[in-house]
Every structure is written in C-alpha cells, then in structure tokens.
Design an enzyme around this catalytic site. Sequence first.
Site, mmCIF file in Angstrom:
data_model
loop_
_atom_site.group_PDB
_atom_site.id
_atom_site.type_symbol
_atom_site.label_atom_id
_atom_site.label_comp_id
_atom_site.label_asym_id
_atom_site.label_seq_id
_atom_site.Cartn_x
_atom_site.Cartn_y
_atom_site.Cartn_z
ATOM 1 N N ARG A 1 -8.796 -0.408 10.700
ATOM 2 C CA ARG A 1 -7.506 0.076 10.189
ATOM 3 C C ARG A 1 -7.625 1.088 9.040
ATOM 4 O O ARG A 1 -8.678 1.274 8.475
ATOM 5 C CB ARG A 1 -6.659 -1.110 9.721
ATOM 6 C CG ARG A 1 -7.320 -2.043 8.724
ATOM 7 C CD ARG A 1 -6.394 -3.238 8.429
ATOM 8 N NE ARG A 1 -6.980 -4.165 7.496
ATOM 9 C CZ ARG A 1 -7.706 -5.236 7.838
ATOM 10 N NH1 ARG A 1 -7.945 -5.491 9.118
ATOM 11 N NH2 ARG A 1 -8.205 -6.028 6.912
ATOM 12 N N ASP A 2 -6.473 1.673 8.735
ATOM 13 C CA ASP A 2 -6.256 2.530 7.569
ATOM 14 C C ASP A 2 -6.948 3.896 7.671
ATOM 15 O O ASP A 2 -7.829 4.227 6.854
ATOM 16 C CB ASP A 2 -6.698 1.828 6.268
ATOM 17 C CG ASP A 2 -6.125 0.430 6.131
ATOM 18 O OD1 ASP A 2 -5.079 0.151 6.755
ATOM 19 O OD2 ASP A 2 -6.719 -0.393 5.403
ATOM 20 N N GLU B 1 -11.023 -1.741 3.434
ATOM 21 C CA GLU B 1 -9.686 -1.261 3.745
ATOM 22 C C GLU B 1 -9.446 0.078 3.055
ATOM 23 O O GLU B 1 -10.125 0.428 2.092
ATOM 24 C CB GLU B 1 -8.640 -2.276 3.271
ATOM 25 C CG GLU B 1 -8.793 -3.640 3.944
ATOM 26 C CD GLU B 1 -7.609 -4.553 3.671
ATOM 27 O OE1 GLU B 1 -6.851 -4.820 4.616
ATOM 28 O OE2 GLU B 1 -7.444 -4.998 2.523
ATOM 29 N N ASP C 1 0.786 -1.236 0.000
ATOM 30 C CA ASP C 1 0.000 0.000 0.000
ATOM 31 C C ASP C 1 0.823 1.294 0.000
ATOM 32 O O ASP C 1 1.706 1.462 0.845
ATOM 33 C CB ASP C 1 -0.876 0.086 1.251
ATOM 34 C CG ASP C 1 -1.604 -1.191 1.593
ATOM 35 O OD1 ASP C 1 -1.273 -2.247 1.043
ATOM 36 O OD2 ASP C 1 -2.496 -1.116 2.447
ATOM 37 N N GLN D 1 3.976 0.661 2.462
ATOM 38 C CA GLN D 1 4.098 -0.543 3.282
ATOM 39 C C GLN D 1 5.264 -1.354 2.738
ATOM 40 O O GLN D 1 5.346 -1.631 1.534
ATOM 41 C CB GLN D 1 2.803 -1.354 3.214
ATOM 42 C CG GLN D 1 1.616 -0.630 3.810
ATOM 43 C CD GLN D 1 1.611 -0.688 5.336
ATOM 44 O OE1 GLN D 1 1.263 -1.695 5.917
ATOM 45 N NE2 GLN D 1 2.017 0.390 5.985
ATOM 46 N N SER E 1 -1.118 0.759 7.266
ATOM 47 C CA SER E 1 -1.411 1.920 6.416
ATOM 48 C C SER E 1 -2.024 3.097 7.149
ATOM 49 O O SER E 1 -2.678 2.953 8.185
ATOM 50 C CB SER E 1 -2.337 1.498 5.280
ATOM 51 O OG SER E 1 -1.581 0.751 4.351
#
Length: 521
Positions: A136-137, A191, A11, A27, A71
């Site tokens: 996340r993210d 995501e 990512d 990442q 991320s």
Amino acid sequence: MLCLDIFGISDPNGPMIYKGTYHLFYQYNPTGAVPGNIVWAHSTSKDLINWTPHPPALSRDTPHDVNGCWSGSATLLPSGEPILVYTGVNTENQQVQNLAIPKNPSDPNLIDWIKPQYNPVIAPTQQNMINATSFRDPTTAWLGRDGLWRLIVGNKIGQNGRMLMFMSRDFVHWFQSKNPLYSRRDTGMWECPDLYPVSTGGEGGAETSAVGRGVKHVLKASMNDGFFDTYAIGSYDDGKDVFVPERGSLRLDSRMRYDHGKFYASKTFFDGSVKRRVLWGWINESTDAATDISKGWSGLQAIPRKIWLHKSGKQLVQWPVKEIEKLREGRVIFPTKELKGGSVLEISGVTASQADVEISFEIPTLEKAEEMDTSLTDPQAICSYGAGKGGVGPFGLLVLASKDLQEYTAVYFRVFRAKTRYVVIMCSDQSRSSLSLDYDKPTYGAFVDVDPVKEKLSLRTLIDHSIVECFGGDGKACITARVYPSVAIDGGAHLFAFNNGTYDIKISKLAAWSMKAAQIN
Ligand SMILES: *[C@@H]1O[C@H](CO)[C@@H](O)[C@H](O)[C@H]1NC(C)=O
Ligand SMILES: *[C@@H]1O[C@H](CO)[C@@H](O)[C@H](O)[C@H]1NC(C)=O
Ligand SMILES: *[C@@H]1O[C@H](CO)[C@@H](O)[C@H](O)[C@H]1NC(C)=O
C-alpha cells in the site's frame, strides 16, 4: 485552532499545488471518529493556513476500492495536470493501486475525480508473489531520464520491510522493477514511503524528478511496528534503481526521525510556487477509542513544515511554513535576561492556550555540565528521569500551565559533558500535562546536534490547546505532543520559562505571540 481538527482523520494524502491552489486530501471516516469506511476527504487553501472543505474526492464506489480508499499521492504530469494514485481495498480485501484523474482540469479546486475503467493499474498476482494485505501507499511518481515514470509502494515479506518500485511509459501500464528500491530485514511493514531529492546548496526545494549534481535523496518510511516516521539520506541510483544510504547515515533507524513525538504517515510535496518542499504529518490522539467516540472526532494534521537538508549534509531541518506567521498578533518581547538556577519566570501578555513562542538560551558555565552516562543512548530514556534538579538544565518552557503549576507540559533542554564535546538533549514531558487524564502521558526526547560552546540553544514552540509542536536547534530536532489539560485551558492557561539547573543561564531572545484562529471549515 491552528490545525485542521476534523472528525476521524488520519494520513495526509496527495498534497500538491495546482493552478495556485494548495490541495490536501486526507484519510477520513465520514461515519465515526475511529478507523473504518475510509475515503479521501479534500480541502483547498490559498495559503496553507486557511482551508475550505469540499466533498470527499474519492469514495468507496468501485469493486477496486469498495473496502477503503487508502493512502496515496498526487503527481503533476508535464502537461501540468494532476493524477492521483491510491491504494484501494477491493472486494477480496486485497490492496491494489488505482488511478484517479480530474473530471474538469480547468477547475482549480478539482472537486470531481474520475476513476478510469482500467483500474487497478498495479495489483498483487500469482506471478509477482506480493502479499495482498501488505501492499500500500504509492508515492508521488517521478519521471526518469529514460522517459519512464516510477513510483514506490510499501510492502513487507515476512518481517522484512520493502519498497517495491514500478515503472511505466504511459502511467497506465506498470511493470515491476527487478529489485526493490530498498529493503531491510526485521523492520516490519513500511507504510507511506516517500522518496525525494533535497538540494545540497541551501534551503530551496528540488522538484521530485531531479537527480544528479546538486541533490541528495531522502528516503522515508512510516514504521508500522513502532509507529514512527524515519528517514535516511543517500543517493538514488537511477541506473540500477536502488537507494544507497550514505555512509554514516542511519538506515531507517528509530533515532533518525522527522519528529520524536506523535507524527506519522507523513508526506512531502514540492511547492513550485516558491521552490520549497513542504511536509505534512498526522498527529493522533492519546485518548482511547471510547473517548474519541464521545467527543466525536479524532486526529489532526500538524502545521505544514518546510523541510530541507542541513548544511552539514547529515540531517534534515524543519520549520513551520512562513505563512503561519500571518496568525501572529500582539507580540511580546522580553529583554535579555538572566534565568537563575531554580527559578521560574511567567511570560505574560500572550494568549497562552494558542501561541507561538521563540526563545534562545546562552549558557555561561558549560564546564560544569553533568557528565554524560554513555551507556544511555536513547534520549527518551534520559528525558524520562524528569525535569528535576540538574546541572546545566533542565531549562525551557512550561506550556499549557496552570497558575499554581499543578498542571503543565515541560519542554526543555539539558546539556551533558561527554569526552570530547557537549551533548544537548531536548525533552517534551507530558507527565504533568493533565490533572484529569491519567494514562498515555509519555515523555519524548531527542538529541539536538548543536554545539553549545558556539551556538545559542533555540526553541520555537507552537501551542494550540491540546497540541505542542517544538522545534529545537533551529529546526534540527522536532517533538510534537498531544496533551489534555483540565485547568490550563483557555484563560486558565499560563506560560512560563524555567531553569531547574544548578547554574544560571541567560535568555538571549524571547518573543511570543498570541495566535489568531485559522479558518478551517
Ligand atoms: C502478509 O501480510 C499479513 C498482514 O501483515 C501478514 O499477517 C502475513 O503473515 C503476511 N504473509 C506473508 C507470507 O508474509
Ligand atoms: C497514537 O500514536 C502513538 C505513537 O505516537 C501510538 O503509540 C498510539 O498507539 C496511537 N494511539 C492511537 C489511539 O492510535
Ligand atoms: C524542579 O525540581 C524540583 C526538585 O527536584 C521538582 O520538585 C520540580 O518539579 C522540578 N520542576 C519541573 C518543572 O519539573
């Protein structure tokens, strides 16, 4: 290489421009070519094309990210200084959201980052009932008209994808909004969410906090189930803090994608230097983990794309950033030319393994287009029939082709007749892309919303050894493919135009360039 091919990358994270320098974090597994031990690698650039690598910006060195620096995004504060928000995987393997701030804001390269003691700033708790392994993210934050910062974090509950919104007055203390910004049943984990305004009047980008007149909003999710990036166009209601998709806009559906090939975990940023919005996306490998380990790296970033709202208001348009044209050399131009049904034309004079090709087609005999089978609603299924003999089309390019056409990747259009209009489909067929690799050679397809009666069919293709990025209909449909030719490499690679339809067509424009290598390390 045009792209950033680096050891074990995925990512794109926290893209931004700061003091005239572009930053891209990504990442990165510094210990191998496959996922694990993830940190934020960091590169900077003056032109989005040539990059200087730096030491990782975020490493796994606090209890809040010891199992991974996952991320996240960059936000530019009103003072002009950046702040990063990222997902840390903590000692208990919970996903929490952390901040990082520059140690020395006067350094345009922002080499060193500080993780404040008060991390994490957002975490799953007993009270908020957030699933700690599906959280996340964080997005870039935007400043509401009420003076509160807001950001979204991807989440799911059961199989229902959700975008949770959090608010803060000081960027340190965050509280959760009553409702998710948006959610949909049975879509799985969302995501890398992204929410941003697009201007309704032209190609110029809008600053991330812009709301109200003159903008619509785009909401994008990376679908963990299915592995594609999808978006919806609508409005962001900053009173209720919800996203409302426009009537007629698909609602995070597989048909409305940034890219119909390999392109995932993407992220945009607003480039204030030239008022545009720029999109970064990750292209993964088709090879298996063992192959990636033996070659020692995997994954790369697509060429950054400018992204804006089409004048119809119904879809986005993407185009490689202008700066990529600095790599062009040795232009070859062909005069207008007939391409007879069943013929192949070699485009010589360019380095076919590393090239930029712009071609447009005109179709004199549309009435004879084959009838569309209306039961087929998935363009990928239509493309999977292959580029065998058709009516109007298939016509397009054979790229990374061997001289004897035993090996090639076909990118092409086909035109069908439906009840009241013509339907244009763009395909990227990898089934013959490699004589040595015999798995994962898919055929991708996309509808291109153009009217071939009034418009030419244009195709821009960026070829870089194992990557083929296609932009059809002036950027209305994009398909990125990974291919691993064994003969059509370097000097063995050729480039052809072809028409496998019954009817003759006309090439109304054809310009091709060899591409110089960008500096990436
Ligand atoms: C939480 O997320 C994990 C990982 O996706 C999943 O296996 C689990 O079923 C989820 N739990 C609930 C209650 O949704
Ligand atoms: C790469 O991406 C494709 C989707 O484009 C996905 O199906 C595949 O599983 C991914 N491969 C690897 C090795 O991650
Ligand atoms: C064109 O059609 C013929 C006959 O179906 C087929 O053998 C050939 O492979 C096709 N060309 C391409 C580029 O697919």
